[in-house]
Every structure is written in structure tokens, then in C-alpha cells.
Design a protein around this motif. Structure first.
Motif, PDB file in Angstrom:
ATOM      1  N   GLY A 500       0.878  -0.718  -0.244  1.00  0.00           N
ATOM      2  CA  GLY A 500      -0.234  -0.214  -0.135  1.00  0.00           C
ATOM      3  C   GLY A 500       0.857   0.948  -0.231  1.00  0.00           C
ATOM      4  N   ALA A 501      -0.007   2.306   0.041  1.00  0.00           N
ATOM      5  CA  ALA A 501       0.312   3.713   0.150  1.00  0.00           C
ATOM      6  C   ALA A 501       1.364   4.225   1.460  1.00  0.00           C
ATOM      7  CB  ALA A 501      -0.089   4.417  -0.409  1.00  0.00           C
ATOM      8  N   ILE A 502       2.679   4.520   1.735  1.00  0.00           N
ATOM      9  CA  ILE A 502       2.327   5.179   2.812  1.00  0.00           C
ATOM     10  C   ILE A 502       2.396   6.836   3.069  1.00  0.00           C
ATOM     11  CG2 ILE A 502       4.791   5.583   4.358  1.00  0.00           C
ATOM     12  CD1 ILE A 502       5.494   2.754   3.313  1.00  0.00           C
ATOM     13  N   LEU A 503       1.801   6.935   3.875  1.00  0.00           N
ATOM     14  CA  LEU A 503       1.766   8.555   4.187  1.00  0.00           C
ATOM     15  C   LEU A 503       2.266   8.353   5.163  1.00  0.00           C
ATOM     16  CD1 LEU A 503       0.048  11.499   3.863  1.00  0.00           C
ATOM     17  CD2 LEU A 503      -2.049  10.471   4.980  1.00  0.00           C
ATOM     18  N   VAL A 504       3.220   9.759   4.966  1.00  0.00           N
ATOM     19  CA  VAL A 504       4.236  10.362   6.330  1.00  0.00           C
ATOM     20  C   VAL A 504       3.479  11.476   7.297  1.00  0.00           C
ATOM     21  CG1 VAL A 504       6.695  11.349   6.691  1.00  0.00           C
ATOM     22  CG2 VAL A 504       6.281   9.949   4.946  1.00  0.00           C
ATOM     23  N   LYS A 505       3.333  12.009   8.195  1.00  0.00           N
ATOM     24  CA  LYS A 505       2.873  12.389   8.931  1.00  0.00           C
ATOM     25  C   LYS A 505       3.689  12.624  10.177  1.00  0.00           C
ATOM     26  CE  LYS A 505      -0.725  13.860   8.837  1.00  0.00           C
ATOM     27  NZ  LYS A 505      -0.397  15.527   7.639  1.00  0.00           N
ATOM     28  N   THR A 506       3.563  14.184  10.403  1.00  0.00           N
ATOM     29  CA  THR A 506       4.738  14.532  12.060  1.00  0.00           C
ATOM     30  C   THR A 506       3.729  15.973  13.061  1.00  0.00           C
ATOM     31  OG1 THR A 506       5.147  16.474  10.491  1.00  0.00           O
ATOM     32  CG2 THR A 506       6.208  14.553   9.716  1.00  0.00           C
ATOM     33  N   ALA A 507       4.720  15.511  13.547  1.00  0.00           N
ATOM     34  CA  ALA A 507       3.317  16.577  14.994  1.00  0.00           C
ATOM     35  C   ALA A 507       4.679  17.173  15.829  1.00  0.00           C
ATOM     36  CB  ALA A 507       2.254  15.756  14.885  1.00  0.00           C
ATOM     37  N   HIS A 508       4.299  18.694  16.069  1.00  0.00           N
ATOM     38  CA  HIS A 508       5.504  18.441  17.005  1.00  0.00           C
ATOM     39  C   HIS A 508       4.802  19.431  17.970  1.00  0.00           C
ATOM     40  CE1 HIS A 508       4.595  22.292  14.439  1.00  0.00           C
ATOM     41  NE2 HIS A 508       5.441  21.584  13.430  1.00  0.00           N
ATOM     42  N   THR A 509       5.295  19.635  19.007  1.00  0.00           N
ATOM     43  CA  THR A 509       4.881  20.206  20.153  1.00  0.00           C
ATOM     44  C   THR A 509       5.929  20.995  20.959  1.00  0.00           C
ATOM     45  OG1 THR A 509       5.204  19.402  22.300  1.00  0.00           O
ATOM     46  CG2 THR A 509       3.691  18.901  21.246  1.00  0.00           C
ATOM     47  N   SER A 510       5.896  21.896  21.890  1.00  0.00           N
ATOM     48  CA  SER A 510       7.041  22.828  22.438  1.00  0.00           C
ATOM     49  C   SER A 510       8.006  22.062  22.735  1.00  0.00           C
ATOM     50  CB  SER A 510       6.534  23.872  22.792  1.00  0.00           C
ATOM     51  OG  SER A 510       6.149  22.462  24.381  1.00  0.00           O
ATOM     52  N   THR A 511       7.896  21.031  23.614  1.00  0.00           N
ATOM     53  CA  THR A 511       8.788  20.055  23.488  1.00  0.00           C
ATOM     54  C   THR A 511       9.200  18.650  23.309  1.00  0.00           C
ATOM     55  OG1 THR A 511       7.314  19.513  25.037  1.00  0.00           O
ATOM     56  CG2 THR A 511       8.777  20.539  25.755  1.00  0.00           C
ATOM     57  N   SER A 512       8.778  17.881  22.223  1.00  0.00           N
ATOM     58  CA  SER A 512       8.279  16.774  20.710  1.00  0.00           C
ATOM     59  C   SER A 512       8.282  17.171  19.679  1.00  0.00           C
ATOM     60  CB  SER A 512       7.602  16.126  22.487  1.00  0.00           C
ATOM     61  OG  SER A 512       6.548  15.918  21.579  1.00  0.00           O
ATOM     62  N   VAL A 513       8.439  15.687  18.946  1.00  0.00           N
ATOM     63  CA  VAL A 513       7.948  15.623  17.719  1.00  0.00           C
ATOM     64  C   VAL A 513       8.403  14.300  17.513  1.00  0.00           C
ATOM     65  CG1 VAL A 513      10.822  15.446  16.709  1.00  0.00           C
ATOM     66  CG2 VAL A 513       9.131  16.348  15.460  1.00  0.00           C
ATOM     67  N   THR A 514       6.843  14.308  16.544  1.00  0.00           N
ATOM     68  CA  THR A 514       6.602  12.781  16.486  1.00  0.00           C
ATOM     69  C   THR A 514       6.624  12.554  14.678  1.00  0.00           C
ATOM     70  OG1 THR A 514       5.071  12.785  18.298  1.00  0.00           O
ATOM     71  CG2 THR A 514       4.540  11.128  16.320  1.00  0.00           C
ATOM     72  N   VAL A 515       6.567  11.328  14.244  1.00  0.00           N
ATOM     73  CA  VAL A 515       6.668  10.728  12.987  1.00  0.00           C
ATOM     74  C   VAL A 515       5.946  10.341  12.739  1.00  0.00           C
ATOM     75  CG1 VAL A 515       7.918  10.061  10.505  1.00  0.00           C
ATOM     76  CG2 VAL A 515       9.195  12.180  12.040  1.00  0.00           C
ATOM     77  N   SER A 516       5.232   9.695  12.039  1.00  0.00           N
ATOM     78  CA  SER A 516       4.159   8.750  11.669  1.00  0.00           C
ATOM     79  C   SER A 516       4.048   7.753  10.258  1.00  0.00           C
ATOM     80  CB  SER A 516       2.238   8.475  12.137  1.00  0.00           C
ATOM     81  OG  SER A 516       2.753   9.626  13.845  1.00  0.00           O
ATOM     82  N   LEU A 517       4.152   6.489   9.985  1.00  0.00           N
ATOM     83  CA  LEU A 517       3.794   6.595   9.469  1.00  0.00           C
ATOM     84  C   LEU A 517       2.747   5.343   8.725  1.00  0.00           C
ATOM     85  CD1 LEU A 517       6.539   6.772   8.663  1.00  0.00           C
ATOM     86  CD2 LEU A 517       7.142   4.690   7.347  1.00  0.00           C
ATOM     87  N   TYR A 518       1.309   5.652   8.180  1.00  0.00           N
ATOM     88  CA  TYR A 518       0.265   5.364   7.525  1.00  0.00           C
ATOM     89  C   TYR A 518       0.943   4.486   6.329  1.00  0.00           C
ATOM     90  CZ  TYR A 518      -1.849   8.617  10.714  1.00  0.00           C
ATOM     91  OH  TYR A 518      -1.784   9.367  12.320  1.00  0.00           O
ATOM     92  N   GLY A 519       0.305   3.146   6.945  1.00  0.00           N
ATOM     93  CA  GLY A 519      -0.068   2.319   5.548  1.00  0.00           C
ATOM     94  C   GLY A 519      -0.559   1.163   6.205  1.00  0.00           C
ATOM     95  N   VAL A 520      -0.357  -0.058   4.780  1.00  0.00           N
ATOM     96  CA  VAL A 520      -0.728  -1.654   4.232  1.00  0.00           C
ATOM     97  C   VAL A 520      -0.009  -2.671   5.556  1.00  0.00           C
ATOM     98  CG1 VAL A 520      -2.004  -3.724   3.637  1.00  0.00           C
ATOM     99  CG2 VAL A 520      -2.176  -0.837   3.359  1.00  0.00           C
ATOM    100  N   PRO A 521       0.057  -3.168   6.062  1.00  0.00           N
ATOM    101  CA  PRO A 521       0.697  -3.504   7.557  1.00  0.00           C
ATOM    102  C   PRO A 521       1.045  -4.943   6.043  1.00  0.00           C
ATOM    103  CG  PRO A 521      -1.250  -3.148   8.561  1.00  0.00           C
ATOM    104  CD  PRO A 521      -1.516  -2.858   7.570  1.00  0.00           C
TER     105      PRO A 521
END
Length: 626
Positions: A500-521
Motif C-alpha cells: 500500500g501507499a505510505i503516508l508520512v505524518k509529523t507533529a510537534h509540540t514545544s517539547t517533542s516531535v513525532t513522525v508516523s507512517l500510515y500504510g498497509v501492514p
């Protein structure tokens, strides 16, 4: 004796008689000669004209009409509806009247004894004498050459063209080739002038037919002139492009159709090549609308948080991923435009809606639905101290990566997406390890994002292609499971080897950064196991003098840390059974402790506080972004 006498008398009588006959003949001939003096013998004609018993002057007068006719009887050559006349007298042919009269008078006057028989026979046998002709072949040849020079011509195909500079229609008449057969024409002319009466011939000439009829050239020229008379307007939606006559002139061409000479047709055409050359770029800029690929939408904040530093297992988590359908674009197409412009110009239409090509998205809705992510394959969060300059760099890079789409078989690369992380792009100076020492450079600190992305890919079970651990161990990162960045060499790359396709999503706060990969396992679970630290190496201390501190004062520029080796094993439990394992060995070099000691005798400002160590330097003198 008496008998002999008798014979002699008889003989004498015969002699006298013969003499008398001769005398009579001589008298007769003398009379004949006298009568025929200065006159043509009887039964004599010249060119069929009876000149018997005429004096030379009379013969001349009698032949005058015949001579005039022979010298003026025309010889004509017909060619392409025209006649070209050769008059013998003007072209090297004449009758020698004197010689002709002399010839008539000479009959029976060539000498004895033949003249006697000729004159006697003249009473019973007619004689027709020829006119004495004089033919100058060179003059006739010159006349034929002059005619040939007039009529000879090369083949010209002819046609219609457009002068783009003057915006003017040009025509060239079509004509066939003509080559007069000069030798044959000379021979015909010479024979004709020598024969009585007028003669007419078709001019011997080799010809080729006219390729294009005059009417066809004229009709096409009129059509092109109408096409160039006014501007042509083409539009699509609210966009209009005006094609001036000069533009149209540069695009119009003339096409020939047919192979039969005289039946070839000319057609106004606009070719794709000329359209592209004249208005290709302008048409694209004016009318092109790029297609919109299908896209996915998902929360930047994943449904679960994962930040394990040591041994851990991650299992895919079901997630809702929205799908925004693709939209068809349009593009200026030179081939479509050429066909339409040809039709418009031929028909005299001055305004029309432009035909544009539909452009399908490279990632259409149907394909996106097939590859639509169903789970969070992997996610990872790292932390930083609020308020640091480096945080802005991490967050800027995270925003640039957010939404990246990696289709099956494609490779993800942080450096390819972000490009150089420079101050001009908004990145600020922050800590970067350069040749073993922490210094400030634009984009410093972004290696933390590299580590976060690497761990998200690690626990997604995808193919890990490129990463490099920091040369020093930095305690806020998972040991042996981290990566540094430095454009363009040090990068984090992985390949999507899922279905499947992989969608890369990122998020950040004042104290953290997050990277998530959405897809078909492709995995039901991914585990990390860490070894103990081995092969320890102690750090060294470097002391530097500075006049910024008083004697006896010290400050620590860089904290020291020991080096060591550690291994991390990744186990990927595949959907459908089976396990993939991979062991990663990381060797951290010791971090030199750097101390500054004061040399000043006067008071100095208090030393600045120590900065936290950040990312990495490269053993090959590459700069790592901190």
C-alpha cells in the motif's frame, strides 16, 4: 568499158543528191538556229512554268510570281496555341533568278553536235528545269536557336507561400519544362523552304506538364489572404489568447495532395511543429492547469504514542485515513491546436473555444483507493527542551516533510524533500558537530528529526536503506537506534516494500516531535532488542587557554563521554508468517572533554552556561546537523 562509165555516172548522181540533202539540212539548221536565237527552246518549263520560246527578260517576268511565292511561302511551327512563322526570304533562302534564266537559256546551247539533237528533240520532248535555289543553313539555324531560346524553360513546380516578415502571401506560377529539339527543327525548316508551298508543323520539343493549375494556386492564395486578414481569438473558460496575423503567418503552411500533374491540390495547414514554435510556451502558460493527484488525509497526532528507548515491540494500529479524489487537468496540445486552427482558418472563423488535452493525474482516485492506508505502521516521538533555537529548525523540517507520500517501490529521502537546510529557507544557527566539536550552523538540531523518522521506519517494518548514527552517543536518543543528518551526504532513506501507499505524518509540540507512517501492514509486529555496551573507550580532555577568563577560572565547552559499541536486532514478524531479522552494529567514539582556563589578570565576565550536546559529526569530516 561502157559499163564502168555507167556506174560512175550513177555514183556521181548519188553524190550530188547527198550533197543536196546535206545542204538542205545545213540550211534547215541554220534557219533553226536563227529562229531560236536569244530564246528558250520550245517545250521548256521552269518549276512547271512554261517559258518556251521566251527571251531572258520574258523568262524573268514569267517566273516572277513563282519566285515570289517560293521566297515568301511561310513555314510555321505550332506550340502551345501559338504559331511561329519562318519566311524563307528572311531566313537564308532565295531563288537565283539570273542563274535560273541562264539555265533555261542554256538548253540546247552546250555545244555541237549534242545541241543539234537537243534542239530537234525540243519539238517533241518537254523539259522542266528546277529553280536555282540558294539556302543558307546557318541563318535558318540562327532562327531556330532564337525560337528555342524564347521557348525553352525549366520546370517550376509553383505554389503558394507566406512571407512571415511582411505577413504577405506569395505565389509562384507553375510551369512545365520545355526543351526544343533544335536539330530536328532545323532539318524540318530546311526541307520546308526547299519545297513549294507553305508548310506547317508541330514544333519538335520535349515537354513536361504543368504540375499545379493556375486556378488552384489563385484559389489557395485567396484563402490564405483571408486567413491573415484579421486576428484569431481562442479561449478556454476566462482565458483568451489573441493570435495576430503575424502569429498566424508563422504557423500557416501549404500542403500538396495528389500526384497527377495538373490535378495536384493545395491545402492551407497549420502544423504542430509551427504551433509549438510560435505559441507553445505561451499556450502552456495561458491554458495549462496541472492535474491534482488523489491525496490522503490523516491526523498529524497518531492514535498511539511510542517512544521506547530500549527493547520494545510495536504492532500496527488501525487508523482512519481520508481520501481526497484526484482531479483531471488540462494542457495546451500543439497537435490538437494545429488541427483546430487549420479548420478555423480554412472556414474563415475568427473566434473559438480552444481544444485542450485532458491530463490525467499520475495518482488517480482509483489507484489511491487500492493503496489506501489502513493502519499506523509505525510511530515514534523524541523530546527536546522547550525554548531552544534548535527546536524551530526541527519543527520547520517536520512541517516540510508532513504529508509526504511514498508509493510501493518508491524510496523516501529527507534530503530530497527538504533540500539544503539553509538560513535563506528560514533555518536558524544552532548546534552542529563539526570535526568533533559542537558549533552553530544553519539548520543545526535537525538530526533529531532524522532519528525520529528512522525509528518510525524501523518499527514500520519497511526496508531501511540509508542512515548513520551520531559519532557520539547522545542520551536523549535510543542507543544504537538513531540517525544524523547533513545535506547532501547524510540522509535517512527507506523504501516502501509494502502493498500500500505510505503516508508520512509529523507533529510537534514545544517539547517533542513525532513522525508516523500510515500504510498497509506487511508485519504483525516489529521488535527491537539491544545488546550490552562492549569495547569501551575512555574520553580524553583538551585544555585551552582564554583571555576571556581570569586566571584560576575554568569553563567546560564540551562535556566528555566514553565511546563504546552496541548492537540492535530488528525482528519483523511478517503478515502470513515468517520473520525477517537484521542486526545493526553501532560504534560510538569518545567525546573529547574541552575545558577553557583563564589567563586574564583583570576581572572577566562570568562564563556562559554549558550547552547540551546534540547531534553528530562525521568521522570523514562531514558536518552533522545538530
Amino acid at each position: 568499158m561502157a559499163r564502168i562509165t555507167t556506174v560512175s555516172r550513177r555514183t556521181r548522181g548519188l553524190g550530188i543528191a547527198a550533197g543536196g540533202v546535206v545542204l538542205v539540212l545545213l540550211l534547215a539548221l541554220g534557219t533553226l538556229w536563227f529562229v531560236q536565237r536569244d530564246a528558250v527552246l520550245p517545250n521548256t518549263s521552269v518549276a512547271g512554268v512554261d517559258v518556251s520560246r521566251m527571251s531572258p527578260a520574258e523568262v524573268r517576268d514569267r517566273l516572277a510570281d513563282t519566285v515570289e511565292a517560293r521566297e515568301t511561302d511561310p513555314v510555321s511551327f505550332a506550340f502551345e496555341g501559338e504559331e511561329y512563322v519562318l519566311v524563307p526570304r528572311d531566313s537564308g533562302f532565295t531563288i537565283d533568278v539570273d542563274a535560273t534564266v541562264d539555265a533555261a537559256m542554256s538548253r540546247g546551247r552546250s555545244g555541237l553536235p549534242g545541241d543539234i539533237l537537243t534542239r530537234l528533240r525540243a519539238f517533241r520532248q518537254p523539259a522542266d528545269l528546277d529553280l536555282v535555289e540558294v539556302t543558307d543553313r546557318d541563318v535558318i539555324t540562327d532562327w531556330v536557336d532564337a525560337l528555342a531560346n524564347q521557348l525553352d524553360r525549366p520546370e517550376i513546380r509553383g505554389g503558394v507561400a507566406v512571407d512571415t516578415g511582411q505577413v504577405e502571401v506569395l505565389t509562384t506560377s507553375s510551369q512545365g519544362e520545355v526543351v526544343v529539339d533544335r536539330a530536328t527543327t532545323v532539318q524540318l525548316a530546311v526541307s520546308a523552304v526547299r519545297a513549294p508551298g507553305p508548310d506547317a508543323f508541330d514544333l519538335p520539343a520535349a515537354t513536361t506538364p504543368q504540375m499545379i493549375a493556375d486556378e488552384e494556386i489563385a484559389t489557395t492564395a485567396e484563402q490564405v489572404e483571408r486567413a491573415l486578414a484579421e486576428p484569431l481569438l481562442v479561449h478556454a473558460d476566462d482565458t483568451t489568447l489573441e493570435l495576430a496575423p503575424a502569429d498566424l503567418a508563422a504557423m500557416i503552411g501549404i500542403e500538396e495532395r495528389g500526384e497527377v500533374p495538373g490535378a495536384i491540390e493545395l491545402h492551407l495547414v497549420v502544423t504542430p511543429e509551427r504551433v509549438e514554435q510560435v505559441i507553445g510556451e505561451l499556450g502552456a502558460a495561458r491554458f495549462d492547469i496541472a492535474p491534482t493527484p488523489a491525496s490522503y488525509s490523516a491526523s498529524r497526532t497518531p492514535p498511539t504514542t511510542f517512544d521506547a528507548q530500549l527493547d520494545a515491540t510495536f504492532r500496527p494500529v488501525e487508523a482512519s485515513v481520508g481520501l481526497d479524489p484526484s482531479r483531471t487537468g488540462r494542457a495546451f496540445d500543439a497537435e490538437l491546436a494545429a488541427v483546430q486552427l487549420t479548420e478555423l482558418l480554412r472556414e474563415g472563423i475568427r473566434e473559438a473555444r480552444l481544444r485542450l488535452a485532458e491530463v490525467e493525474s499520475e495518482f488517480p482516485t482509483s489507484r489511491a483507493e487500492e493503496l489506501r492506508p489502513t493502519h499506523v505502521l509505525g510511530t515514534f516521538t523524541t523530546y527536546y527542551q522547550a525554548g531552544q533555537t534548535r527546536n524551530a529548525n526541527i519543527q520547520l523540517l517536520a512541517d516540510g516533510i508532513d504529508g509526504a507520500l511514498v508509493l510501493p517501490g518508491e524510496q523516501f529521502s529527507i534530503n530530497e524533500i527538504s533540500g539544503e537546510r539553509s538560513c535563506e529557507k528560514g533555518y536558524e544557527p544552532a548546534g552542529t558537530i563539526v570535526r568533533g566539536e559542537l558549533v552553530d550552523t544553519c539548520g543545526g538540531g535537525t538530526s533529531q528529526f532524522g532519528t525520529t523518522t528512522f525509528n518510525a521506519a524501523f518499527f514500520s517494518g519497511v526496508q531501511l536503506d540509508q542512515w548513520r548514527a551520531h559519532s557520539w552517543y547522545i542520551s536523549r536518543y535510543p542507543i544504537g537506534r538513531e540517525a544524523t543528518l547533513s545535506y547532501p551526504v547524510l540522509d535517512v532513506r527507506f523504501t516502501n516494500n509494502t502493498e500500500g501507499a505510505i503516508l508520512v505524518k509529523t507533529a510537534h509540540t514545544s517539547t517533542s516531535v513525532t513522525v508516523s507512517l500510515y500504510g498497509v501492514p506487511r508485519a504483525t509486529a516489529v521488535s527491537a532488542s539491544h545488546s550490552d555496551r562492549t569495547r569501551p573507550r575512555s574520553f580524553q580532555t583538551e585544555v585551552r587557554n582564554t583571555s576571556e577568563l581570569r586566571r584560576g577560572q575554568e569553563r567546560v565547552l564540551q562535556s566528555g563521554a566514553d565511546g563504546f559499541t552496541v548492537t540492535v536486532t530488528r525482528a519483523v514478524e511478517l503478515v502470513g508468517g515468517g520473520t525477517e531479522t537484521r542486526t545493526i552494529t553501532t560504534t560510538y567514539v569518545p567525546q573529547t572533554r574541552i575545558i577553557e582556563r583563564g589567563t586574564a589578570t583583570r576581572a572577566a565576565p562570568p562564563p556562559p552556561p554549558d550547552e547540551d550536546d546534540d547531534e553528530d559529526d562525521d568521522e570523514d569530516d562531514e558536518d552533522d546537523e545538530d
